[in-house]
Scaffold this active site. Sequence first.
Site, PDB file in Angstrom:
ATOM      1  N   GLY A   1       8.379   4.955  -0.318  1.00  0.00           N
ATOM      2  CA  GLY A   1       8.975   3.763  -1.918  1.00  0.00           C
ATOM      3  C   GLY A   1      11.275   4.520  -2.298  1.00  0.00           C
ATOM      4  O   GLY A   1      11.481   5.206  -1.159  1.00  0.00           O
TER       5      GLY A   1
ATOM      6  N   SER B   1      12.570   0.936   5.329  1.00  0.00           N
ATOM      7  CA  SER B   1      14.242   1.930   5.544  1.00  0.00           C
ATOM      8  C   SER B   1      15.126   1.074   6.238  1.00  0.00           C
ATOM      9  O   SER B   1      15.957   1.496   5.875  1.00  0.00           O
ATOM     10  CB  SER B   1      13.410   3.093   6.206  1.00  0.00           C
ATOM     11  OG  SER B   1      12.252   4.083   6.169  1.00  0.00           O
TER      12      SER B   1
ATOM     13  N   ASP C   1       2.769   0.108  13.873  1.00  0.00           N
ATOM     14  CA  ASP C   1       2.591  -1.316  13.399  1.00  0.00           C
ATOM     15  C   ASP C   1       3.363  -2.492  14.403  1.00  0.00           C
ATOM     16  O   ASP C   1       3.062  -3.370  14.485  1.00  0.00           O
ATOM     17  CB  ASP C   1       2.394  -1.873  12.136  1.00  0.00           C
ATOM     18  CG  ASP C   1       1.549  -1.215  11.157  1.00  0.00           C
ATOM     19  OD1 ASP C   1       0.896  -0.956  12.213  1.00  0.00           O
ATOM     20  OD2 ASP C   1       1.249  -1.759  10.317  1.00  0.00           O
TER      21      ASP C   1
ATOM     22  N   TYR D   1      -5.077   8.274  11.359  1.00  0.00           N
ATOM     23  CA  TYR D   1      -4.774   8.957  11.114  1.00  0.00           C
ATOM     24  C   TYR D   1      -4.276   9.959  12.003  1.00  0.00           C
ATOM     25  O   TYR D   1      -3.485  11.120  12.105  1.00  0.00           O
ATOM     26  CB  TYR D   1      -4.715  10.160   9.684  1.00  0.00           C
ATOM     27  CG  TYR D   1      -4.323   9.061   8.619  1.00  0.00           C
ATOM     28  CD1 TYR D   1      -3.406   8.979   8.084  1.00  0.00           C
ATOM     29  CD2 TYR D   1      -5.583   8.579   7.942  1.00  0.00           C
ATOM     30  CE1 TYR D   1      -3.357   8.204   6.871  1.00  0.00           C
ATOM     31  CE2 TYR D   1      -5.746   7.828   6.661  1.00  0.00           C
ATOM     32  CZ  TYR D   1      -4.038   7.797   6.405  1.00  0.00           C
ATOM     33  OH  TYR D   1      -4.188   6.906   5.005  1.00  0.00           O
TER      34      TYR D   1
END
Length: 433
Positions: free
Chosen positions: A149, A176, A204, A355
């Site tokens: 965020g 970012s 990714d 994960y």
Amino acid sequence: MAKNSLKFFTDIPVLGPAKVKTPVRNPRYVDESKPVTLMLTDEEMSEIKAGVLQKEFEKAGPRGKLYFDPSKTRCAIVTCGGLCPGINDVIRSIVNEAHYHYGIRTVFGISNGLRGFIPDYGYEIKELTPQNVSHIHQFGGTILGSSRGLQDSEEIVDSLERLNVNILFVIGGDGSMRAAKAIVEEVSKRKRKIAVIGIPKTIDNDINFITRSFGFDTAVEKATEAIQCAHVEATGVDKGVGIVRLMGREAGFIAAQATLALQEVNFLLVPEKKFALEGENGLLQAVERRLHDRDHAIIVCAEGAGQDLLGETLKRDPSGNPKLGDICGFIINGLKEYFRERDLEINMKFIDPSYIIRSVPANAGDRIYCGFLGQNAVHAAMAGKTGMVVTRLKSSLVHLPLDLVTVKRRSINTHSDYWCAVMESTGQHTYME
């Protein structure tokens, strides 16, 4: 801000003239009058804005003259977004380079991503030293914590001013880097001399013009292990189907690279290429034909593939990333129903290592790369560079402007030689087209 001698879209902003003699003892200081000239393919050039044909890039490395006086310099490091192998390696490299080679004694670690700058969250600032980062490369994740965020760039710069920070290192992905760009703009608006350097991080591998982000090789290595396990499971039963879900919201690079690495995948599904579930050229009939011919099948599915089949309105998280539906569950249910209606046998094994992949320590290759990125980020910052990232392009470490890497997200070109090689390795055209 002043500009260096490079032109067009590869310019790197600088805070001012470099006049301070460097303490770094290196016989190979970069001569900024000699940029790196690289021959780029049409595919690579398409990632630069239309009309720009510049192929010269500013070389990364130590400069003979600095903008900042090391004895008066204070740095800060922030890690943002999802986890990725190698973040701790980059942190460690920055701290060690700043301390041992430049003599910088103050490096702050900002806790929990960009939230750490905002006083209302109440996070503590950590001081990073060679002693407390000496072993962090042995562990996955980030010792600083992270968050997603955007945060108010004005509040972030307020915090940088309160801390008297001269250099901010932002380790993060596409979102970012956009946040870093906003910080640069706010710093410039206030006419402050704070360098902002990005270190691209995305598991990714989808940051524009960054052909390899750190952690990607480790992710591919771990992904191949999951695919191999799925292959063993599928070949261990009659009519076995192994389904592996891999990370890749909007780009299927991990899935494609792991497919090439192992050569055991029969169907690769990525966000860049639409596919049908039903019909003559659909996945269901293709799996049936594959099982008839070879008695087993391996499906690798990037998490962002086939979202159009789910019939859901796309929503986004606070970082702007799409909130994805469960495409693998959709495929599994479709296969079960299809084979049940035809009274055919199928034995499915589903593996989701996502994960695990993003949380492991970096492998040797990524650790070396992280070391180079951290070192050269410090070299760039001390020379007064700002609004840029450090990356490897071809075989050279170079500086790229934030304006370039934030133009769009990188994705697989499904008309490229690379994609042709991936499709040849799967042979899926035999069954689906």
